[in-house]
Scaffold this active site. Sequence first.
Site, PDB file in Angstrom:
ATOM      1  N   ASP A 147       0.830  -1.220   0.000  1.00  0.00           N
ATOM      2  CA  ASP A 147       0.000   0.000   0.000  1.00  0.00           C
ATOM      3  C   ASP A 147       0.858   1.261   0.000  1.00  0.00           C
ATOM      4  OD1 ASP A 147      -2.200  -1.654   0.304  1.00  0.00           O
ATOM      5  OD2 ASP A 147      -3.137  -0.398   1.828  1.00  0.00           O
ATOM      6  N   LEU A 208     -12.226   7.628  -1.123  1.00  0.00           N
ATOM      7  CA  LEU A 208     -13.089   7.919   0.026  1.00  0.00           C
ATOM      8  C   LEU A 208     -13.906   6.688   0.389  1.00  0.00           C
ATOM      9  CD1 LEU A 208     -14.414  11.425  -1.174  1.00  0.00           C
ATOM     10  CD2 LEU A 208     -12.294  10.910   0.064  1.00  0.00           C
ATOM     11  N   ASN A 334     -20.071   6.135  -4.803  1.00  0.00           N
ATOM     12  CA  ASN A 334     -21.516   5.940  -4.610  1.00  0.00           C
ATOM     13  C   ASN A 334     -22.266   7.078  -3.929  1.00  0.00           C
ATOM     14  OD1 ASN A 334     -21.512   3.205  -5.676  1.00  0.00           O
ATOM     15  ND2 ASN A 334     -20.310   2.696  -3.860  1.00  0.00           N
ATOM     16  N   GLU A 385      -8.518  -2.794  -6.589  1.00  0.00           N
ATOM     17  CA  GLU A 385      -7.195  -3.062  -6.025  1.00  0.00           C
ATOM     18  C   GLU A 385      -6.736  -4.481  -6.329  1.00  0.00           C
ATOM     19  OE1 GLU A 385      -6.633  -0.817  -2.021  1.00  0.00           O
ATOM     20  OE2 GLU A 385      -8.793  -0.905  -2.360  1.00  0.00           O
TER      21      GLU A 385
END
Length: 399
Positions: A147, A208, A334, A385
């Site tokens: 990451d 987010l 979303n 990912e």
Amino acid sequence: MKVLVLNSGSSSLKYQFIDTDTEVALCKGVVDRIGLPGAFIRHQKNGQEIVKEQEINDHNVAIKLVLEMLTHEEAGIIHSMDEIDAIGHRVVHGGEYFSDAVIVNEEVKKAIRECIELAPLHNPANLMGIEACEKEIPGKPNVAVFDTAFHQTMPRYAYMYSLPYEVYEKYKIRKYGFHGTSHKYVAIKAAEYLRRPLEELKLITCHLGNGSSVCAIKYGKSVDTSMGFTPLAGLAMGTRSGTIDPAVILYLMEKEKMDVKQMNDFLNKKSGVLGISGVSSDFRDLEKAANEGNERAQLAIDMFCYRVKKYIGEYAAVLGGVDAIIFTAGIGENNALVRDKCLTDLEYMGVLYDRERNFNVEKGKVFEINKPESKVKVLIVPTNEELMIARETKRLLSK
């Protein structure tokens, strides 16, 4: 190439089996409640789902279960382990050791182990996943995708903290940044959509979700990001405080007689929008409560969006202009209300945002929510990912 992608948490193991030639996930699932009562595996293939409950003591048992599902007569996708070409692992913290994905060997495992104190919740589980695969799928290459790796291109003046320099030398205390795999993936997707080389673009990516971060990407490289030494810094998040005045911590520890562990819990699990609202860390619940007149829920939403907006302005300054702003992950993809609050009044930056398009998004693809005459593109890019980890695994092993 067929890659098994694993994301090992402390009590869960998410997996996808990806064909890198077609970039399709042939099947996926999760092993949950590892080492706890009520453990189960949920496996999905072609829209069909199998749930199997059993005792799952550790990650070795979890990996065995995943392999059983992959070779299962009806639910499976392969006949034998030989059809797995490689295993790609998400590893949260690579410290300063890794600026790219790597093929796992003893040296790599030692470095991951040395980063455990930087990511005590994640790295031990990531390592368990790797070691379980070495045991259960011997002879197949394991690749670690970090990451933190994407952010290793940040300049020194951006990643250093203004503490005595000896602290950095002794403990490697600096900004590392996280969600790198997601930021990199959506930047590549945005460049493809814009039909421009990534090396020419200035991008601000907003990942987010329950954990959130913003990244400034200049010509394909991360030059700054909102998370820091740990994923606690930056934006207000689901349950994490984000950046606060460090003196508040000292003051509270004294007033409330809190020890380090209690303070860690307080900042990581009881703060953020949950702490402000007293309602939930889930934005759907917050919106519902705010619509019913809950002022604290409204405040939590406003604070979250205000910080995102601040980072967009900050990173536009750092980049010296911006070609596109990208929203991704659970909330970014979303939640139209959050995007609306983050994008209002950015005309001075050349952002002409189309409110109607924002509230009528076509899901599952790159979607533009700016007006045609906008100098800055605003894109919703679904993150993936797992696919990025599979791509990185293929790239490394094809060298």
